[in-house]
Scaffold this motif. Structure first.
Motif, mmCIF file in Angstrom:
data_model
loop_
_atom_site.group_PDB
_atom_site.id
_atom_site.type_symbol
_atom_site.label_atom_id
_atom_site.label_comp_id
_atom_site.label_asym_id
_atom_site.label_seq_id
_atom_site.Cartn_x
_atom_site.Cartn_y
_atom_site.Cartn_z
ATOM 1 N N HIS A 260 0.813 -1.215 0.000
ATOM 2 C CA HIS A 260 0.000 0.000 0.000
ATOM 3 C C HIS A 260 0.848 1.267 0.000
ATOM 4 C CE1 HIS A 260 0.659 -1.090 4.255
ATOM 5 N NE2 HIS A 260 0.705 0.208 4.471
ATOM 6 N N ASN A 261 2.164 1.144 -0.108
ATOM 7 C CA ASN A 261 3.061 2.286 -0.292
ATOM 8 C C ASN A 261 3.517 2.333 -1.748
ATOM 9 O OD1 ASN A 261 4.872 2.611 2.876
ATOM 10 N ND2 ASN A 261 2.706 2.595 2.435
ATOM 11 N N VAL A 262 3.461 3.506 -2.359
ATOM 12 C CA VAL A 262 3.816 3.661 -3.769
ATOM 13 C C VAL A 262 5.166 4.368 -3.858
ATOM 14 C CG1 VAL A 262 3.159 4.640 -5.987
ATOM 15 C CG2 VAL A 262 1.396 3.777 -4.434
ATOM 16 N N VAL A 263 6.131 3.729 -4.488
ATOM 17 C CA VAL A 263 7.449 4.334 -4.677
ATOM 18 C C VAL A 263 7.360 5.373 -5.789
ATOM 19 C CG1 VAL A 263 9.858 3.918 -5.303
ATOM 20 C CG2 VAL A 263 8.644 2.268 -3.862
ATOM 21 N N THR A 264 7.685 6.620 -5.460
ATOM 22 C CA THR A 264 7.630 7.703 -6.446
ATOM 23 C C THR A 264 8.994 8.021 -7.044
ATOM 24 O OG1 THR A 264 7.866 9.342 -4.677
ATOM 25 C CG2 THR A 264 5.626 8.740 -5.331
ATOM 26 N N LYS A 265 10.064 7.725 -6.288
ATOM 27 C CA LYS A 265 11.416 7.955 -6.783
ATOM 28 C C LYS A 265 12.324 6.841 -6.282
ATOM 29 C CE LYS A 265 11.210 13.037 -6.888
ATOM 30 N NZ LYS A 265 11.821 14.291 -6.366
ATOM 31 N N GLY A 266 13.312 6.486 -7.105
ATOM 32 C CA GLY A 266 14.306 5.519 -6.683
ATOM 33 C C GLY A 266 13.813 4.088 -6.771
ATOM 34 N N GLN A 267 14.542 3.196 -6.129
ATOM 35 C CA GLN A 267 14.227 1.766 -6.165
ATOM 36 C C GLN A 267 14.675 1.127 -4.854
ATOM 37 O OE1 GLN A 267 15.980 -0.235 -9.465
ATOM 38 N NE2 GLN A 267 14.836 -2.132 -9.180
ATOM 39 N N TRP A 268 13.839 0.257 -4.334
ATOM 40 C CA TRP A 268 14.135 -0.404 -3.076
ATOM 41 C C TRP A 268 15.346 -1.319 -3.235
ATOM 42 C CZ3 TRP A 268 13.686 0.002 1.810
ATOM 43 C CH2 TRP A 268 13.808 -1.089 2.671
ATOM 44 N N GLY A 269 16.292 -1.174 -2.306
ATOM 45 C CA GLY A 269 17.501 -1.992 -2.348
ATOM 46 C C GLY A 269 17.470 -3.106 -1.315
ATOM 47 N N LYS A 270 18.578 -3.801 -1.195
ATOM 48 C CA LYS A 270 18.647 -4.946 -0.288
ATOM 49 C C LYS A 270 19.550 -4.700 0.910
ATOM 50 C CE LYS A 270 17.652 -8.394 -3.863
ATOM 51 N NZ LYS A 270 18.128 -9.639 -4.536
ATOM 52 N N THR A 271 20.463 -3.753 0.818
ATOM 53 C CA THR A 271 21.403 -3.542 1.915
ATOM 54 C C THR A 271 21.633 -2.057 2.155
ATOM 55 O OG1 THR A 271 23.301 -3.631 0.405
ATOM 56 C CG2 THR A 271 22.628 -5.702 1.452
ATOM 57 N N GLU A 272 21.878 -1.721 3.427
ATOM 58 C CA GLU A 272 22.288 -0.393 3.876
ATOM 59 C C GLU A 272 21.396 0.724 3.336
ATOM 60 O OE1 GLU A 272 26.352 0.134 2.838
ATOM 61 O OE2 GLU A 272 27.081 -1.380 4.249
ATOM 62 N N GLY A 273 20.113 0.438 3.172
ATOM 63 C CA GLY A 273 19.218 1.430 2.575
ATOM 64 C C GLY A 273 18.054 1.780 3.473
ATOM 65 N N ARG B 62 9.763 18.133 3.204
ATOM 66 C CA ARG B 62 9.937 19.165 4.229
ATOM 67 C C ARG B 62 11.405 19.336 4.624
ATOM 68 N NH1 ARG B 62 5.515 16.308 6.419
ATOM 69 N NH2 ARG B 62 6.790 15.498 8.141
ATOM 70 N N LEU B 63 12.156 18.232 4.674
ATOM 71 C CA LEU B 63 13.557 18.286 5.098
ATOM 72 C C LEU B 63 14.533 18.285 3.933
ATOM 73 C CD1 LEU B 63 13.429 15.819 8.130
ATOM 74 C CD2 LEU B 63 13.168 18.295 8.120
ATOM 75 N N ASN B 64 13.982 18.320 2.693
ATOM 76 C CA ASN B 64 14.821 18.347 1.496
ATOM 77 C C ASN B 64 15.750 17.130 1.429
ATOM 78 O OD1 ASN B 64 15.613 19.473 -0.954
ATOM 79 N ND2 ASN B 64 17.286 20.626 -0.022
ATOM 80 N N ILE B 65 15.188 15.970 1.751
ATOM 81 C CA ILE B 65 15.935 14.712 1.660
ATOM 82 C C ILE B 65 15.817 14.190 0.235
ATOM 83 C CG2 ILE B 65 16.077 12.327 2.469
ATOM 84 C CD1 ILE B 65 15.001 13.265 5.148
ATOM 85 N N ARG B 66 16.943 13.789 -0.351
ATOM 86 C CA ARG B 66 16.956 13.327 -1.738
ATOM 87 C C ARG B 66 17.562 11.937 -1.832
ATOM 88 N NH1 ARG B 66 19.298 18.910 -4.546
ATOM 89 N NH2 ARG B 66 17.593 20.271 -3.833
ATOM 90 N N LEU B 67 17.372 11.333 -2.998
ATOM 91 C CA LEU B 67 17.965 10.010 -3.234
ATOM 92 C C LEU B 67 19.481 10.095 -3.095
ATOM 93 C CD1 LEU B 67 15.933 8.748 -6.349
ATOM 94 C CD2 LEU B 67 15.651 8.074 -3.964
ATOM 95 N N GLY B 68 20.042 9.103 -2.428
ATOM 96 C CA GLY B 68 21.485 9.059 -2.234
ATOM 97 C C GLY B 68 21.980 9.778 -0.999
ATOM 98 N N ASP B 69 21.094 10.516 -0.307
ATOM 99 C CA ASP B 69 21.523 11.195 0.919
ATOM 100 C C ASP B 69 21.856 10.166 2.001
ATOM 101 O OD1 ASP B 69 21.223 13.622 -0.224
ATOM 102 O OD2 ASP B 69 19.412 14.206 0.864
ATOM 103 N N LYS B 70 22.815 10.522 2.823
ATOM 104 C CA LYS B 70 23.221 9.675 3.945
ATOM 105 C C LYS B 70 22.556 10.216 5.209
ATOM 106 C CE LYS B 70 27.317 8.243 6.571
ATOM 107 N NZ LYS B 70 28.794 8.431 6.707
ATOM 108 N N LEU B 71 21.729 9.384 5.848
ATOM 109 C CA LEU B 71 20.994 9.789 7.036
ATOM 110 C C LEU B 71 21.558 9.076 8.257
ATOM 111 C CD1 LEU B 71 17.317 9.622 5.711
ATOM 112 C CD2 LEU B 71 18.983 11.470 5.469
ATOM 113 N N ALA B 72 21.598 9.786 9.374
ATOM 114 C CA ALA B 72 22.058 9.213 10.640
ATOM 115 C C ALA B 72 20.884 9.132 11.604
ATOM 116 C CB ALA B 72 23.181 10.045 11.239
ATOM 117 N N PHE B 73 20.777 7.998 12.310
ATOM 118 C CA PHE B 73 19.686 7.754 13.245
ATOM 119 C C PHE B 73 20.270 7.272 14.568
ATOM 120 C CE2 PHE B 73 18.245 6.942 8.952
ATOM 121 C CZ PHE B 73 17.023 7.590 8.873
#
Length: 832
Positions: free
Chosen positions: A593-606, A616-627
């Motif tokens: 029920h989630n529609v991917v609008t950009k990019g492609q689901w990967g298998k690792t480290e994604g 809102r946070l200007n997050i783009r494909l390829g950005d490195k996020l820390a949690f």
């Protein structure tokens, strides 16, 4: 003199004459158009004012106050000046989780420790052993349990329950809690105690997850003063009535549709009014010329005309307000089960707004053609003048009134401005398309009648273009109203279908997850997949942190990355998703029920990011996020952006990780499923078999939302029907006025020997060509405007409407046939 005698002795004759004009002449269409404007504006203004008052009141009742301050730390309110000077009531609540133990079981519960004045709004109903006696406030030494806890803990009223460190006697059950919480990840069965018992319970400890809530009841000015005095930290936030209801988005979109449809209906009614006023003035040129030849002055003519217009306004006000009251009831009737018995008063505003708007539209619509009519020369009584009289500058200045009023009325309503700009742009395009289409049609040979019709169209390009644009716009606006209604209903039905999940099970331990899902499947329940859930925070984007870490001071960060960190800190302060811990999950594949609008689901480290927070946070494909989770930090790379429908009652997440990133962290399970109204026993069985699993029953809420959608849908249907009536009235007026202008031309054709059959065929070809072109162009225009509104205004996905491409031209031809048939037959009667 003529004018003196008439003005003095025959005023009653002028009134009777004016009344006859309304009943039998051209003024009945003017009256009808004015009545429609008054009725539509009155009904919607009254309904919107009432519904908005109800929404605000119910939203505040769900908050149990006018405004609520939520904090993770206690706040000292004693310094607030407003509290000491104005009549502002304050209540407090402390929320925390703890274990409840009985002789037969245990259960994690959500404790609401309230003071003796809670709630300030709404009704808290507490039922003791005496079923006839209800209490509405929590007193010291009392313990009130949610209904489900009686079966989960196998207790009854009067039993002793261990709540944290305290032993309290069960006072009764909570039959109505005005506070509604729809967060499945934090919902646990509720118990109420008084704040004086917190110390004995021992729930407030260093490091405990506690929520402090401060409830304010007072005037809007007092609440605004309190907001100004309190400087919030990132862990604090205000709640208003706009945050209290899950159905707020549905109501807001319905309100947008109501306002947009009102504007379109008023536009069509105003166009009808302008056309009928112009035709009325044109048909009275001979009468005015004859009166001038008999000595009538401009003063008398103005009195004669204003008497008629005055009667038109009186009749239109009576009819319009009567229809408006009925229409407001008709729009409100489907919502009667949701509205309170005592409705808010509509006030004087709907009356004033409807009459003022009708007056502002009618002044230029009537003033400009009537000022020309009064300047008609007396020579027109014996010979038609080829020189058209001009309007005074004052008459044209009247046009500024509705323009300025529209600017003030529409204000910052982006949706309406988007529609109006789209219509204006299309009007310019339509003229060019119509000219090109007529040139192409001239290459087709279908006989003498067809050629004569095209010749007639080409000879009067201005009138033909006016008819084509007006008919096209009428059809286009009808299509826009209907298509938008269908788009909204389809979105609502897809968002919350009849088989939507209505129960969430959460806090499922990893050891219990497989058996719990197996029991759901054994009971043949429709369920979602099981999701592992852990809580954490987003702390950085591309190594740029939202706040300083313990190893790097805020001063050092400001020196190194001033602009970037200021922007990130601003986002952290503004975006509510960054002020709290979020629920993370991981999966091998993304939910269906989630529609991917950009990019492609990967298998690792994604990680896949929800579209809204990414924007809102200007997050783009390829950005490195820390949690961070539990104080441990990890990184993930954005591999896809997803569109998430938060209203569909399914488990949804801002961030979904690949399994390698998050599966090593502790987690609990979450699953949603659907149960019927007769399956309470099944929920109790699951609760007894899995006492540590929290169950959130949303059946009542889902039923209310689905009922709301069905009833709001009916109101939209009624309003769309009103739009159709306005459009048909405009189309009928266009065709009626156009055909009446053919009388002299048809007589000339007959004099030259044309047969009745040839004349009828010519007329049908002419109007058939205009109808076909109008239908095709209207379909293109409607598709464009609806696409613009759906994507930019309502933020919904857009799809083409192929049936409209065929249906609208057929509808146009059918309307032209049924509306024009009687008129054309009347024109041909003398030829018999």
């Amino acid at each position: 003199m003529f004018n003196t005698a008439v003005a003095t002795n025959n005023r009653s004759f002028i009134v009777r004459w004016a009344w006859r004009e309304i009943r039998q002449g051209q003024l009945w269409l003017v009256t009808l158009a004015l009545s429609l404007i008054i009725a539509c504006v009155f009904a919607l203004s009254a309904l919107v004012s009432r519904v908005e008052a109800i929404i605000v009141d119910q939203g505040r009742s769900a908050l149990t106050a006018d405004s609520v301050l939520v904090s993770s730390q206690p706040i000292d309110l004693s310094q607030l000046k407003t509290l000491s000077t104005d009549a502002v009531k304050v209540a407090q609540q402390i929320r925390f989780g703890t274990m409840a133990f009985s002789d037969n079981g245990m259960q994690l519960v959500s404790v609401k420790a309230v003071d003796s004045v809670f709630p300030l709004r709404g009704e808290l109903n507490l039922q003791s052993a005496d079923a006839a006696l209800l209490e509405h406030h929590v007193k010291p030494q009392q313990l009130w349990l949610a209904e489900r806890l009686f079966s989960l803990l196998n207790v009854k009223v009067g039993d002793v329950l261990m709540l944290g460190d305290a032993e309290l006697t069960v006072s009764g059950r909570i039959t109505q809690d005005p506070e509604l919480s729809f967060n499945p990840f934090s919902q646990m069965p509720t118990v109420f105690i008084n704040q004086q018992d917190i110390e004995a319970v021992g729930g407030v400890q260093p490091g405990s997850r506690i929520s402090y809530r401060y409830y304010f009841l007072g005037s809007n000015k007092s609440l605004a003063d309190i907001r100004q005095q309190l400087i919030l930290t990132p862990s604090q936030r205000w709640l208003t009535e706009n945050d209290a209801g899950r159905s707020g988005d549905f109501i807001e979109r319905a309100r947008q549709y109501l306002s947009l449809t009102l504007v379109l209906v008023v536009l069509m009614a105003a166009a009808t009014l302008v056309l009928t006023c112009q035709h009325y003035a044109a048909t009275r040129k001979t009468a005015v010329a004859m009166m001038k030849s008999l000595g009538a002055t401009k003063g008398f003519l103005w009195r004669w005309l204003l008497t008629q217009i005055g009667l038109v306004f009186v009749v239109a006000i009576v009819i319009g307000l009567t229809l408006g009251l009925g229409l407001e009831w008709l729009l409100r009737y489907p919502l009667q089960n949701l509205l309170p018995d005592q409705l808010p008063a509509m006030g004087i505003a709907p009356f004033a707004i409807s009459l003022l708007l009708a007056l502002l539209i009618a002044l230029p619509a009537l003033g400009i053609p009537l000022s020309r009519l009064v300047q008609t020369s007396a020579i027109n009584s014996v010979q038609v003048s080829t020189i058209a009289p001009t309007s005074s500058r004052l008459a044209w200045l009247l046009l500024l009134l509705p323009v300025l009023a529209a600017i003030v009325w529409i204000g910052t309503n982006f949706l309406v401005w988007l529609t109006l700009l789209g219509i204006v742009g299309l009007l310019l395009v339509l003229a060019g398309i119509g000219v090109v289409a007529i040139v192409l049609l001239q290459r087709v040979k279908l006989g003498a009648a067809y050629s004569l019709a095209l010749s007639r169209v080409n000879r009067s390009k201005t009138k033909t273009a006016t008819q084509l644009v007006a008919l096209t716009c009428s059809l286009m606006l009808l299509a826009v109203i209907g298509l938008l209604r269908n788009e909204l209903l389809a979105d609502w039905q897809n968002t919350l279908p009849a088989n939507a999940p209505n129960v969430f099970a959460l806090n499922i331990s990893p050891e219990q997850q497989q058996s719990y899902l197996a029991d759901l499947d054994k009971a043949n329940l429709t369920r979602s997949q099981g999701y592992p859930v852990t809580r954490g925070r987003l702390v950085a984007i591309n190594d740029q942190r939202f706040y300083a870490t313990s190893n790097e001071t805020a001063t050092d960060q400001a020196v190194n990355n001033t602009e970037i960190n200021n922007e990130l800190n601003r986002k952290a302060d503004v975006d509510p998703a960054l002020r709290r811990e979020l629920n993370f999950t991981w999966a091998k594949t993304l939910p269906s029920h989630n529609v991917v609008t950009k990019g492609q689901w990967g298998k690792t480290e994604g990680v896949s990011v929800e579209f809204g927070i990414a924007k809102r946070l200007n997050i783009r494909l390829g950005d490195k996020l820390a949690f961070t989770v539990g104080g441990l930090e990890f990184n993930a790379t954005v591999n896809s952006i997803r569109h998430v429908e938060w209203r569909n009652m399914k488990p949804n997440f801002y961030f979904i990780f690949t399994p390698d990133v998050l599966q090593s962290f502790p987690s609990t399970g979450l699953v949603s499923f659907r149960v019927g109204e007769q399956q309470n026993g099944l929920l109790n069985t699951l609760a007894s078999q899995y006492p540590t699993v929290g169950v959130l029953d949303l059946r009542m809420m889902a039923t209310r939302i689905q009922g709301l959608l069905a009833q709001v849908s009916w109101s939209l249907t009624v309003l769309a029907g009103l739009g159709v009536v306005s459009g048909l009235l405009l189309i009928m007026t266009l065709l009626r006025l156009s055909i009446s202008e053919r009388q002299t031309e048809i007589q000339l054709y007959r004099t030259l020997g044309a047969s009745r059959k040839r004349i009828a065929a010519t007329l049908w070809f002419e109007y058939g060509i205009i109808a076909l072109l109008a239908g095709v162009i209207a379909a293109v225009g409607a598709e464009f405007i609806v696409g613009l509104l759906v994507v930019k205004g309502f933020e919904l996905p857009f799809s083409l409407h192929p049936l409209m491409w065929l249906g609208l031209p057929v509808l146009a031809i059918g309307l032209v046939y049924f509306v024009s048939r009687t008129q054309i037959n009347k024109l041909l009667l003398p030829l018999r």
